[in-house]
Design a protein around this motif. Sequence first.
Motif, PDB file in Angstrom:
ATOM      1  N   UNK A   1      25.231 -24.560  46.452  1.00 37.99           N
ATOM      2  CA  UNK A   1      24.204 -24.050  47.355  1.00 37.99           C
ATOM      3  C   UNK A   1      24.521 -22.614  47.745  1.00 37.99           C
ATOM      4  N   UNK A   2      23.799 -21.695  47.071  1.00 39.94           N
ATOM      5  CA  UNK A   2      23.993 -20.262  47.310  1.00 39.94           C
ATOM      6  C   UNK A   2      23.705 -19.854  48.748  1.00 39.94           C
ATOM      7  N   UNK A   3      22.844 -20.593  49.442  1.00 44.17           N
ATOM      8  CA  UNK A   3      22.479 -20.235  50.808  1.00 44.17           C
ATOM      9  C   UNK A   3      23.705 -20.188  51.722  1.00 44.17           C
ATOM     10  N   UNK A   4      24.629 -21.122  51.543  1.00 50.62           N
ATOM     11  CA  UNK A   4      25.864 -21.151  52.327  1.00 50.62           C
ATOM     12  C   UNK A   4      27.037 -20.541  51.569  1.00 50.62           C
ATOM     13  N   UNK A   5      26.762 -20.062  50.344  1.00 51.39           N
ATOM     14  CA  UNK A   5      27.823 -19.516  49.501  1.00 51.39           C
ATOM     15  C   UNK A   5      28.950 -20.535  49.326  1.00 51.39           C
ATOM     16  N   UNK A   6      28.560 -21.776  48.981  1.00 51.90           N
ATOM     17  CA  UNK A   6      29.522 -22.862  48.795  1.00 51.90           C
ATOM     18  C   UNK A   6      29.139 -23.729  47.606  1.00 51.90           C
ATOM     19  N   UNK A   7      30.112 -24.474  47.137  1.00 52.43           N
ATOM     20  CA  UNK A   7      29.879 -25.511  46.138  1.00 52.43           C
ATOM     21  C   UNK A   7      30.618 -26.764  46.611  1.00 52.43           C
ATOM     22  N   UNK A   8      29.959 -27.905  46.471  1.00 53.72           N
ATOM     23  CA  UNK A   8      30.565 -29.190  46.805  1.00 53.72           C
ATOM     24  C   UNK A   8      30.916 -29.884  45.502  1.00 53.72           C
ATOM     25  N   UNK A   9      32.156 -30.362  45.415  1.00 55.38           N
ATOM     26  CA  UNK A   9      32.646 -31.010  44.208  1.00 55.38           C
ATOM     27  C   UNK A   9      32.813 -32.496  44.505  1.00 55.38           C
ATOM     28  N   UNK A  10      32.130 -33.305  43.707  1.00 51.68           N
ATOM     29  CA  UNK A  10      32.139 -34.757  43.871  1.00 51.68           C
ATOM     30  C   UNK A  10      32.882 -35.376  42.689  1.00 51.68           C
ATOM     31  N   UNK A  11      33.842 -36.274  43.000  1.00 47.42           N
ATOM     32  CA  UNK A  11      34.608 -36.979  41.977  1.00 47.42           C
ATOM     33  C   UNK A  11      34.656 -38.464  42.339  1.00 47.42           C
ATOM     34  N   UNK A  12      34.738 -39.294  41.333  1.00 45.09           N
ATOM     35  CA  UNK A  12      34.836 -40.730  41.558  1.00 45.09           C
ATOM     36  C   UNK A  12      36.035 -41.053  42.451  1.00 45.09           C
ATOM     37  N   UNK A  13      35.800 -41.824  43.528  1.00 47.95           N
ATOM     38  CA  UNK A  13      36.866 -42.318  44.383  1.00 47.95           C
ATOM     39  C   UNK A  13      37.564 -41.271  45.238  1.00 47.95           C
ATOM     40  N   UNK A  14      36.991 -40.083  45.375  1.00 50.53           N
ATOM     41  CA  UNK A  14      37.633 -39.029  46.156  1.00 50.53           C
ATOM     42  C   UNK A  14      36.654 -38.463  47.183  1.00 50.53           C
ATOM     43  N   UNK A  15      37.219 -37.840  48.198  1.00 52.11           N
ATOM     44  CA  UNK A  15      36.360 -37.178  49.184  1.00 52.11           C
ATOM     45  C   UNK A  15      35.791 -35.899  48.570  1.00 52.11           C
ATOM     46  N   UNK A  16      34.687 -35.470  49.099  1.00 54.90           N
ATOM     47  CA  UNK A  16      34.018 -34.264  48.614  1.00 54.90           C
ATOM     48  C   UNK A  16      34.886 -33.050  48.941  1.00 54.90           C
ATOM     49  N   UNK A  17      35.061 -32.197  47.961  1.00 52.96           N
ATOM     50  CA  UNK A  17      35.794 -30.949  48.140  1.00 52.96           C
ATOM     51  C   UNK A  17      34.787 -29.810  48.221  1.00 52.96           C
ATOM     52  N   UNK A  18      34.971 -28.921  49.188  1.00 54.26           N
ATOM     53  CA  UNK A  18      34.077 -27.778  49.350  1.00 54.26           C
ATOM     54  C   UNK A  18      34.857 -26.501  49.057  1.00 54.26           C
ATOM     55  N   UNK A  19      34.271 -25.665  48.202  1.00 60.63           N
ATOM     56  CA  UNK A  19      34.862 -24.365  47.895  1.00 60.63           C
ATOM     57  C   UNK A  19      33.857 -23.280  48.219  1.00 60.63           C
ATOM     58  N   UNK A  20      34.353 -22.182  48.743  1.00 58.85           N
ATOM     59  CA  UNK A  20      33.498 -21.034  49.021  1.00 58.85           C
ATOM     60  C   UNK A  20      33.286 -20.225  47.753  1.00 58.85           C
ATOM     61  N   UNK A  21      32.126 -19.598  47.672  1.00 62.28           N
ATOM     62  CA  UNK A  21      31.821 -18.726  46.551  1.00 62.28           C
ATOM     63  C   UNK A  21      32.267 -17.310  46.905  1.00 62.28           C
ATOM     64  N   UNK A  22      32.674 -16.518  45.955  1.00 63.75           N
ATOM     65  CA  UNK A  22      32.771 -16.799  44.532  1.00 63.75           C
ATOM     66  C   UNK A  22      33.982 -17.675  44.216  1.00 63.75           C
ATOM     67  N   UNK A  23      33.877 -18.439  43.147  1.00 61.18           N
ATOM     68  CA  UNK A  23      34.958 -19.311  42.734  1.00 61.18           C
ATOM     69  C   UNK A  23      34.814 -19.647  41.258  1.00 61.18           C
ATOM     70  N   UNK A  24      35.846 -20.216  40.698  1.00 63.91           N
ATOM     71  CA  UNK A  24      35.799 -20.767  39.348  1.00 63.91           C
ATOM     72  C   UNK A  24      35.965 -22.271  39.470  1.00 63.91           C
ATOM     73  N   UNK A  25      35.134 -23.005  38.739  1.00 63.51           N
ATOM     74  CA  UNK A  25      35.212 -24.456  38.740  1.00 63.51           C
ATOM     75  C   UNK A  25      35.721 -24.934  37.392  1.00 63.51           C
ATOM     76  N   UNK A  26      36.583 -25.921  37.433  1.00 61.09           N
ATOM     77  CA  UNK A  26      37.131 -26.499  36.213  1.00 61.09           C
ATOM     78  C   UNK A  26      36.415 -27.804  35.902  1.00 61.09           C
ATOM     79  N   UNK A  27      36.121 -28.000  34.628  1.00 56.84           N
ATOM     80  CA  UNK A  27      35.539 -29.259  34.184  1.00 56.84           C
ATOM     81  C   UNK A  27      36.547 -30.393  34.145  1.00 56.84           C
ATOM     82  N   UNK A  28      37.769 -30.079  34.494  1.00 56.55           N
ATOM     83  CA  UNK A  28      38.855 -31.054  34.593  1.00 56.55           C
ATOM     84  C   UNK A  28      38.971 -31.848  33.289  1.00 56.55           C
ATOM     85  N   UNK A  29      39.294 -33.122  33.367  1.00 54.45           N
ATOM     86  CA  UNK A  29      39.433 -33.903  32.137  1.00 54.45           C
ATOM     87  C   UNK A  29      38.098 -34.457  31.650  1.00 54.45           C
TER      88      UNK A  29
END
Length: 189
Positions: free
Chosen positions: A149-177
């Motif tokens: 969500x560019x409006x807040x300059x953030x990205x929320x990362x959702x993973x199975x069985x984990x709490x949501x992680x929030x990162x501020x933009x700009x950032x790099x996101x990994x596709x992980x495994x």
Amino acid sequence: MTSLTLNLDTVQLTDEQFYQLCQNNQDLQFERSATGKLIIMSPVGGESGNREADLIIDLGIWNRQTKLGYTFSSSTIFKLPNGADRSPDAAWIEKQRWEALTPEQKRKFPPIAPDFVMELRSATDDLQILRSKMAEYLNAGVKLAWLIHPQQQQVEIYRQGQTVQIQNLPTELSGEDILPGFILNLSCY
């Protein structure tokens, strides 16, 4: 304009009827909730459309290089296990899972939850509705999901069985495994 939700409690569309409704109204984009509510999605503006295209391009280039699966645009509707018909802004399915579907399942609305989804919040999108949609994706079996969500300059990362992680933009996101080697640079958002 925000999305419009029609309550069809007394009219339960079959999967085939919903498919035909979408085919007969190709100028509109529909989703359907697990409870049968028909959601008419509003079109996005130029900025959001450009950002969405860039996300799909980055995912598609990575996928062409790795040949690990299949990339899908926001025009694709997936039939989730809970009965919902959802259309993420970008999605990816691992090759073996996609190829296990029949030709008919691939041609219509695939009855499969993607392995990975991205949603890009436009200025008119309700954040709580998008967060609920992300939870629905995880419950359906999506392994990794990004809500940008560019409006807040953030990205929320959702993973199975984990709490949501929030990162501020700009950032790099990994596709992980899930998407090995995929890096999304969100410096331009």
